[in-house]
Design a protein around this motif. Structure first.
Motif, PDB file in Angstrom:
ATOM      1  N   GLN A  68     -32.833   3.839  10.343  1.00 15.35           N
ATOM      2  CA  GLN A  68     -32.191   4.334  11.556  1.00 15.35           C
ATOM      3  C   GLN A  68     -32.421   3.419  12.749  1.00 15.35           C
ATOM      4  OE1 GLN A  68     -34.065   6.036   9.478  1.00 15.35           O
ATOM      5  NE2 GLN A  68     -33.486   8.197   9.265  1.00 15.35           N
ATOM      6  N   SER A  69     -33.509   2.665  12.743  1.00 18.22           N
ATOM      7  CA  SER A  69     -33.832   1.828  13.889  1.00 18.22           C
ATOM      8  C   SER A  69     -32.862   0.668  14.059  1.00 18.22           C
ATOM      9  CB  SER A  69     -35.262   1.280  13.759  1.00 18.22           C
ATOM     10  OG  SER A  69     -35.400   0.516  12.564  1.00 18.22           O
ATOM     11  N   PHE A  70     -32.076   0.376  13.021  1.00 15.61           N
ATOM     12  CA  PHE A  70     -31.125  -0.737  13.102  1.00 15.61           C
ATOM     13  C   PHE A  70     -29.694  -0.275  13.354  1.00 15.61           C
ATOM     14  CE2 PHE A  70     -34.616  -2.454  10.567  1.00 15.61           C
ATOM     15  CZ  PHE A  70     -34.868  -3.638  11.246  1.00 15.61           C
ATOM     16  N   THR A  71     -29.518   0.981  13.713  1.00 13.74           N
ATOM     17  CA  THR A  71     -28.180   1.490  13.979  1.00 13.74           C
ATOM     18  C   THR A  71     -27.532   0.767  15.150  1.00 13.74           C
ATOM     19  OG1 THR A  71     -28.835   3.667  13.163  1.00 13.74           O
ATOM     20  CG2 THR A  71     -26.834   3.547  14.483  1.00 13.74           C
ATOM     21  N   GLY A  72     -28.290   0.548  16.212  1.00 17.08           N
ATOM     22  CA  GLY A  72     -27.738  -0.112  17.394  1.00 17.08           C
ATOM     23  C   GLY A  72     -27.265  -1.518  17.100  1.00 17.08           C
ATOM     24  N   ALA A  73     -28.066  -2.290  16.378  1.00 14.06           N
ATOM     25  CA  ALA A  73     -27.683  -3.663  16.065  1.00 14.06           C
ATOM     26  C   ALA A  73     -26.422  -3.700  15.218  1.00 14.06           C
ATOM     27  CB  ALA A  73     -28.829  -4.370  15.338  1.00 14.06           C
ATOM     28  N   ALA A  74     -26.366  -2.865  14.196  1.00 16.14           N
ATOM     29  CA  ALA A  74     -25.197  -2.861  13.319  1.00 16.14           C
ATOM     30  C   ALA A  74     -23.940  -2.435  14.072  1.00 16.14           C
ATOM     31  CB  ALA A  74     -25.439  -1.932  12.127  1.00 16.14           C
ATOM     32  N   SER A  75     -24.054  -1.406  14.904  1.00 18.54           N
ATOM     33  CA  SER A  75     -22.884  -0.904  15.629  1.00 18.54           C
ATOM     34  C   SER A  75     -22.390  -1.918  16.656  1.00 18.54           C
ATOM     35  CB  SER A  75     -23.221   0.414  16.320  1.00 18.54           C
ATOM     36  OG  SER A  75     -23.622   1.387  15.388  1.00 18.54           O
ATOM     37  N   LEU A  77     -22.986  -5.207  16.930  1.00 16.95           N
ATOM     38  CA  LEU A  77     -22.496  -6.443  16.319  1.00 16.95           C
ATOM     39  C   LEU A  77     -21.137  -6.240  15.669  1.00 16.95           C
ATOM     40  CD1 LEU A  77     -25.752  -7.935  14.745  1.00 16.95           C
ATOM     41  CD2 LEU A  77     -24.553  -8.663  16.797  1.00 16.95           C
ATOM     42  N   ALA A  78     -20.935  -5.081  15.043  1.00 17.06           N
ATOM     43  CA  ALA A  78     -19.639  -4.802  14.429  1.00 17.06           C
ATOM     44  C   ALA A  78     -18.538  -4.735  15.472  1.00 17.06           C
ATOM     45  CB  ALA A  78     -19.703  -3.495  13.640  1.00 17.06           C
ATOM     46  N   VAL A  79     -18.834  -4.154  16.627  1.00 11.85           N
ATOM     47  CA  VAL A  79     -17.833  -4.055  17.690  1.00 11.85           C
ATOM     48  C   VAL A  79     -17.582  -5.409  18.328  1.00 11.85           C
ATOM     49  CG1 VAL A  79     -17.360  -3.067  19.957  1.00 11.85           C
ATOM     50  CG2 VAL A  79     -18.281  -1.618  18.153  1.00 11.85           C
ATOM     51  N   VAL A  80     -18.651  -6.099  18.715  1.00 13.79           N
ATOM     52  CA  VAL A  80     -18.512  -7.357  19.453  1.00 13.79           C
ATOM     53  C   VAL A  80     -17.914  -8.452  18.589  1.00 13.79           C
ATOM     54  CG1 VAL A  80     -19.814  -9.191  20.614  1.00 13.79           C
ATOM     55  CG2 VAL A  80     -20.352  -6.792  21.056  1.00 13.79           C
ATOM     56  N   ARG A  81     -18.338  -8.518  17.330  1.00 17.32           N
ATOM     57  CA  ARG A  81     -17.950  -9.638  16.487  1.00 17.32           C
ATOM     58  C   ARG A  81     -16.658  -9.393  15.722  1.00 17.32           C
ATOM     59  NH1 ARG A  81     -23.166 -11.579  13.591  1.00 17.32           N
ATOM     60  NH2 ARG A  81     -22.639  -9.905  12.157  1.00 17.32           N
ATOM     61  N   GLU A  82     -16.361  -8.148  15.382  1.00 23.22           N
ATOM     62  CA  GLU A  82     -15.200  -7.881  14.533  1.00 23.22           C
ATOM     63  C   GLU A  82     -14.189  -6.937  15.176  1.00 23.22           C
ATOM     64  OE1 GLU A  82     -14.644  -9.487  11.818  1.00 23.22           O
ATOM     65  OE2 GLU A  82     -16.585 -10.500  11.795  1.00 23.22           O
ATOM     66  N   ALA A  83     -14.617  -5.729  15.516  1.00 21.57           N
ATOM     67  CA  ALA A  83     -13.669  -4.725  15.984  1.00 21.57           C
ATOM     68  C   ALA A  83     -13.041  -5.092  17.314  1.00 21.57           C
ATOM     69  CB  ALA A  83     -14.368  -3.362  16.092  1.00 21.57           C
ATOM     70  N   GLY A  84     -13.828  -5.644  18.246  1.00 25.56           N
ATOM     71  CA  GLY A  84     -13.288  -6.005  19.558  1.00 25.56           C
ATOM     72  C   GLY A  84     -12.134  -6.983  19.489  1.00 25.56           C
ATOM     73  N   ASP A 181     -22.801 -14.578  18.769  1.00 22.41           N
ATOM     74  CA  ASP A 181     -21.998 -13.424  18.362  1.00 22.41           C
ATOM     75  C   ASP A 181     -20.942 -13.106  19.410  1.00 22.41           C
ATOM     76  OD1 ASP A 181     -23.498 -13.053  16.018  1.00 22.41           O
ATOM     77  OD2 ASP A 181     -25.014 -11.921  17.110  1.00 22.41           O
ATOM     78  N   LEU A 182     -21.329 -13.173  20.674  1.00 26.90           N
ATOM     79  CA  LEU A 182     -20.369 -12.939  21.752  1.00 26.90           C
ATOM     80  C   LEU A 182     -19.377 -14.092  21.859  1.00 26.90           C
ATOM     81  CD1 LEU A 182     -19.373 -11.327  24.202  1.00 26.90           C
ATOM     82  CD2 LEU A 182     -21.114 -12.511  25.569  1.00 26.90           C
TER      83      LEU A 182
END
Length: 249
Positions: A68-75, A77-84, A181-182
């Protein structure tokens, strides 16, 4: 193959027109304002559910894995690198690109482009180049907005609905996130904006068959742009992972 070759020749001529003087500053400003005005609100509205879905799905998955502690990183990074970049590209192609294609297609069937060539005015330099530059600029700026809104939406849904820890959400991103990543997200948006404008301009300037032909050109430009964007996204992401070492690996 012939159509592909013609498009690449058109793209090279249009990109070369970006460096030619005099620069069409007024047309550039008008097109940038128009593309941004039709894209900002849809992009912001679409980015919220994107971030929410990513946060909910990843939150459920990492809970099953006990990470659970890695939820923020995964979310994030997924938004900034792919979904955005993907959301930005889809909105730019669907709203801005279709408008560009319809505008140039209408000029084509009214023979305005032929009249410009008779007068010694290059339509690529006068009309297409400012639209490409404007779309690229708006895509980069819009990607920043989409990333911020998507990350905020993911944070809200993870912390409020899934009872995540705010500190762990932010700390995990700081531990695994990095500046490239950004940068790659903004680079994707820049390239996607250029591709959307090039495809829309090419289909618009080659439209034929009256108003129905313009409508068909708009539909074709959106479909072709979507296909190219997803293919380019895969290639850029694969190259990025080969070149940039990831934290924690």
């Amino acid at each position: 193959m012939r159509a592909t070759g013609l498009f690449f020749a058109f793209a090279l001529d249009a990109l070369r027109g970006l460096l030619r003087r005099p620069w069409q500053v007024r047309e550039f400003v008008q097109q940038a304002w128009f593309v941004s005005s039709v894209s900002i609100l849809p992009a912001a509205l679409v980015s919220v559910p994107f971030g929410a879905v990513i946060a909910l799905q990843l939150g459920s998955l990492v809970r099953q894995l006990g990470a659970q502690s890695f939820t923020g990183a995964a979310s994030v990074l997924a938004v900034v690198r792919e979904a955005g970049p993907i959301v930005t590209a889809l909105i730019i192609a669907g709203a801005g690109g279709s408008a560009i294609c319809a505008d140039l297609g209408a000029r084509k069937i009214r023979e305005e482009l032929d009249a410009m060539q008779v007068l010694g005015i290059d339509p690529l330099h006068r009309l297409v180049a400012p639209r490409i530059a404007a779309t690229m600029l708006v895509a980069v700026l819009l990607n920043g907005l989409v990333s911020v809104v998507g990350v905020a939406g993911g944070y809200f849904f993870n912390v409020v609905l899934q009872h995540g820890t705010p500190g762990a959400y932010l700390a995990s991103f700081q531990a695994l996130g990095q500046l490239p990543d950004l940068v790659v997200g903004e680079l994707k948006a820049l390239i996607f904006g250029a591709v959307a404008a090039l495809v829309a301009s090419y289909k618009g300037m080659t439209a034929k068959g009256g108003p129905k032909g313009v409508g068909d050109a708009v539909n074709h430009s959106v479909v072709i742009t979507f296909m190219l964007l997803f293919a380019l996204n895969f290639v850029i992401t694969a190259v990025y992972f080969q070149i940039v070492p990831q934290k924690g690996s």
